[in-house]
Design a protein around this motif. Sequence first.
Motif, PDB file in Angstrom:
ATOM      1  N   TYR A 101       0.842  -1.195   0.000  1.00 29.42           N
ATOM      2  CA  TYR A 101       0.000   0.000   0.000  1.00 29.42           C
ATOM      3  C   TYR A 101       0.879   1.247   0.000  1.00 29.42           C
ATOM      4  CZ  TYR A 101       1.189  -0.219   4.962  1.00 29.42           C
ATOM      5  OH  TYR A 101       1.876  -0.305   6.141  1.00 29.42           O
ATOM      6  N   GLU A 102       0.271   2.348  -0.412  1.00 28.81           N
ATOM      7  CA  GLU A 102       0.950   3.638  -0.434  1.00 28.81           C
ATOM      8  C   GLU A 102      -0.089   4.736  -0.256  1.00 28.81           C
ATOM      9  OE1 GLU A 102       4.195   6.061  -3.180  1.00 28.81           O
ATOM     10  OE2 GLU A 102       2.840   4.621  -4.129  1.00 28.81           O
ATOM     11  N   THR A 103       0.192   5.691   0.599  1.00 31.34           N
ATOM     12  CA  THR A 103      -0.727   6.798   0.816  1.00 31.34           C
ATOM     13  C   THR A 103       0.039   8.120   0.762  1.00 31.34           C
ATOM     14  OG1 THR A 103      -0.495   6.974   3.229  1.00 31.34           O
ATOM     15  CG2 THR A 103      -2.060   5.344   2.393  1.00 31.34           C
ATOM     16  N   TRP A 104      -0.683   9.140   0.281  1.00 26.06           N
ATOM     17  CA  TRP A 104      -0.204  10.522   0.295  1.00 26.06           C
ATOM     18  C   TRP A 104      -1.284  11.389   0.924  1.00 26.06           C
ATOM     19  CZ3 TRP A 104       4.486  12.519  -0.897  1.00 26.06           C
ATOM     20  CH2 TRP A 104       5.369  11.734  -1.666  1.00 26.06           C
ATOM     21  N   SER A 105      -0.872  12.350   1.735  1.00 28.98           N
ATOM     22  CA  SER A 105      -1.832  13.310   2.271  1.00 28.98           C
ATOM     23  C   SER A 105      -1.184  14.688   2.324  1.00 28.98           C
ATOM     24  CB  SER A 105      -2.308  12.902   3.671  1.00 28.98           C
ATOM     25  OG  SER A 105      -1.228  12.910   4.587  1.00 28.98           O
TER      26      SER A 105
END
Length: 320
Positions: free
Chosen positions: A175-179
């Motif tokens: 998984y990979e997230t950006w905020s």
Amino acid sequence: YANAEQDGYVQRGDIDLGNVDDEVGRLQVRFDPSDEFTLDLSATFTNTKSNGDARVLYEYLYNDSAGPGRHFSAVSQLLVDVGEAPLVENDPRIISNGYDAPSFCIWDDVNPLTFSPTCETNLEAEMQVYTANAKWDINDSFSLTSITGHITGDQESTNDWVWTGAYRRPFVFDYETWSQELQLNYDTDRLNAVAGAIFFNEKGSEREITHEIRVVGSVPEVATIDDVRAGGSWRRRDGEYQIDTESIGVFAQATYNLTEKFDVTAGGRMSWDDKDVTIINRPTPQDPDERTGTGNESWDNFDWRIAVQYQFTDDFMLYG
């Protein structure tokens, strides 16, 4: 940096289940190039390893487990083949009241009483977290804040979910997230306000393959005892799941001091969300067709808030 290690406490064959080897590290840096600007950076990593969860079976129902086509059916048949008695209800070779798990496994060979590293379950997971928070004091009343985050991770494991030694599920997940959030703050003696926007994106995927060995019976899509004796296994499931989520929001809120004791707050937020899902079923002996399903859904919503607050004394406050 920290490291935690623990030996396993449940014995299954020559394997100690429940062992732990965890690592975590973090670096934080602050930059103060001027009185008006501050930048905080951080990086964190975690790494965990284990050779499987420390489970034991304390109850065993024959009809639910070892009957025709059940998960323990192949084990029971192979026990008979090596001169052992077949499984019975609450078989003492299966259940345990202590810290010894059954050593049944037929992935290494057709003798269910042996247990080699081929039968070992395991888990390894890694995660990295990066943040960057910046604040700029524009003047005595206005300040601008930026909050950035990035997370990546993956996990690989092999599990024996039904604890039969005839079931194996390799599993891969990443998984990979950006905020990103921006805030404009306004602060005076009588008015405190904030306005801003936020963006979030997450991509994740997992793949799992289910292998199991059952003897033909009430479930038709399983092996015969001759297949099992020949070392054959059945790949019942090979699936991949993907998800892509995106969220955007804009917001504003202000609190005004009508008097030293009476405050009024009003705010609103508009948000938009979008989610894409893909499910892929690859061909298996039980299901030769490859199928892909996709779905998309979007939402938007407006939320609002109004609040009043009155400070009667230093000890009593009423709000609504």
